[in-house]
Motif scaffolding. Sequence first.
Motif, mmCIF file in Angstrom:
data_model
loop_
_atom_site.group_PDB
_atom_site.id
_atom_site.type_symbol
_atom_site.label_atom_id
_atom_site.label_comp_id
_atom_site.label_asym_id
_atom_site.label_seq_id
_atom_site.Cartn_x
_atom_site.Cartn_y
_atom_site.Cartn_z
ATOM 1 N N LEU A 109 17.466 16.765 -1.522
ATOM 2 C CA LEU A 109 16.025 16.689 -1.276
ATOM 3 C C LEU A 109 15.683 17.147 0.134
ATOM 4 N N TYR A 110 14.537 17.716 0.263
ATOM 5 C CA TYR A 110 14.038 18.092 1.572
ATOM 6 C C TYR A 110 12.679 17.422 1.757
ATOM 7 N N ILE A 111 12.277 17.255 2.991
ATOM 8 C CA ILE A 111 11.023 16.551 3.269
ATOM 9 C C ILE A 111 9.846 17.422 2.862
ATOM 10 N N ASN A 112 9.018 16.855 2.012
ATOM 11 C CA ASN A 112 7.840 17.518 1.483
ATOM 12 C C ASN A 112 6.765 16.445 1.387
ATOM 13 N N SER A 113 5.905 16.382 2.355
ATOM 14 C CA SER A 113 4.973 15.264 2.434
ATOM 15 C C SER A 113 3.623 15.540 1.776
ATOM 16 N N SER A 114 3.619 16.302 0.695
ATOM 17 C CA SER A 114 2.349 16.666 0.080
ATOM 18 C C SER A 114 1.932 15.757 -1.080
ATOM 19 N N HIS A 115 2.745 14.802 -1.473
ATOM 20 C CA HIS A 115 2.398 13.941 -2.607
ATOM 21 C C HIS A 115 1.349 12.899 -2.190
ATOM 22 N N PRO A 116 0.311 12.693 -3.014
ATOM 23 C CA PRO A 116 -0.739 11.734 -2.641
ATOM 24 C C PRO A 116 -0.227 10.295 -2.446
ATOM 25 N N LEU A 117 0.851 9.921 -3.138
ATOM 26 C CA LEU A 117 1.382 8.566 -2.974
ATOM 27 C C LEU A 117 2.003 8.389 -1.586
ATOM 28 N N LEU A 118 2.528 9.446 -0.996
ATOM 29 C CA LEU A 118 3.028 9.354 0.379
ATOM 30 C C LEU A 118 1.876 9.056 1.335
ATOM 31 N N ALA A 119 0.762 9.737 1.150
ATOM 32 C CA ALA A 119 -0.409 9.506 2.004
ATOM 33 C C ALA A 119 -0.945 8.091 1.807
ATOM 34 N N GLU A 120 -0.999 7.638 0.571
ATOM 35 C CA GLU A 120 -1.499 6.286 0.301
ATOM 36 C C GLU A 120 -0.559 5.226 0.875
ATOM 37 N N THR A 121 0.744 5.468 0.806
ATOM 38 C CA THR A 121 1.703 4.531 1.391
ATOM 39 C C THR A 121 1.509 4.463 2.897
ATOM 40 N N GLN A 122 1.338 5.610 3.545
ATOM 41 C CA GLN A 122 1.091 5.619 4.994
ATOM 42 C C GLN A 122 -0.195 4.863 5.317
ATOM 43 N N ASN A 123 -1.249 5.086 4.516
ATOM 44 C CA ASN A 123 -2.521 4.387 4.735
ATOM 45 C C ASN A 123 -2.347 2.871 4.631
ATOM 46 N N GLN A 124 -1.597 2.426 3.621
ATOM 47 C CA GLN A 124 -1.410 0.988 3.452
ATOM 48 C C GLN A 124 -0.516 0.407 4.550
ATOM 49 N N LEU A 125 0.497 1.149 4.985
ATOM 50 C CA LEU A 125 1.323 0.680 6.112
ATOM 51 C C LEU A 125 0.476 0.573 7.382
ATOM 52 N N ASP A 126 -0.372 1.554 7.626
ATOM 53 C CA ASP A 126 -1.257 1.510 8.796
ATOM 54 C C ASP A 126 -2.161 0.280 8.734
ATOM 55 N N ALA A 127 -2.715 0.006 7.558
ATOM 56 C CA ALA A 127 -3.594 -1.156 7.390
ATOM 57 C C ALA A 127 -2.816 -2.464 7.581
ATOM 58 N N TYR A 128 -1.597 -2.523 7.069
ATOM 59 C CA TYR A 128 -0.744 -3.704 7.245
ATOM 60 C C TYR A 128 -0.478 -3.955 8.731
ATOM 61 N N PHE A 129 -0.073 -2.926 9.451
ATOM 62 C CA PHE A 129 0.267 -3.104 10.863
ATOM 63 C C PHE A 129 -0.962 -3.357 11.735
ATOM 64 N N SER A 130 -2.155 -3.041 11.244
ATOM 65 C CA SER A 130 -3.372 -3.358 11.990
ATOM 66 C C SER A 130 -4.021 -4.644 11.460
ATOM 67 N N LYS A 131 -3.284 -5.396 10.670
ATOM 68 C CA LYS A 131 -3.696 -6.707 10.132
ATOM 69 C C LYS A 131 -4.926 -6.618 9.222
ATOM 70 N N LYS A 132 -5.095 -5.480 8.563
ATOM 71 C CA LYS A 132 -6.207 -5.310 7.632
ATOM 72 C C LYS A 132 -5.753 -5.390 6.176
ATOM 73 N N LEU A 133 -4.443 -5.483 5.947
ATOM 74 C CA LEU A 133 -3.891 -5.533 4.588
ATOM 75 C C LEU A 133 -2.768 -6.555 4.556
ATOM 76 N N GLN A 134 -2.819 -7.438 3.563
ATOM 77 C CA GLN A 134 -1.774 -8.447 3.422
ATOM 78 C C GLN A 134 -0.919 -8.242 2.186
ATOM 79 N N THR A 135 -1.436 -7.527 1.207
ATOM 80 C CA THR A 135 -0.703 -7.296 -0.033
ATOM 81 C C THR A 135 -0.720 -5.806 -0.343
ATOM 82 N N PHE A 136 0.463 -5.236 -0.464
ATOM 83 C CA PHE A 136 0.558 -3.819 -0.810
ATOM 84 C C PHE A 136 0.260 -3.635 -2.295
#
Length: 158
Positions: A38-65
Amino acid sequence: MEHHLGTLNTPLGKLFCLIENNCISLLHPSPHLVPNSLYINSSHPLLAETQNQLDAYFSKKLQTFNLPLKITSSSFGEKILSALQEIPYGQTLSYKELASHIGHPKSYRALGSVLSKNPILLLISCHRIILSSGDLGQYLWGNERKKKLLTLEGAIFS
């Protein structure tokens, strides 16, 4: 089988995220767990959504993924990894309490072995498992990160 691999950034470091058939099968800091083909290919929408949810978690805006996961383990391992997802944000359980919760009260050492191989960090919250004494125990992403995660969630105070 459709695979997508991306790297996601967190305040605690970079994580590799593997998507298999629209489900996350890996969220881990070790590139050694990523298949060589595999090679890194960051074009899948689930990758973007995972990053968004991780960002929200680390900024204390999300408690449940809310992300689709693909858990691949033995039936015992799947039982443990599924039970980890039920532990609420900001709470901890001991290895012994989790073993009792899944109906295997004497298997807390085997449980620890499964946790040490958790392929989907943060989303499957093995950082919320501590020793009966209240000490942190081990965490495969490092105990300093475990302490920071539990402090972020309010489970421990620095």
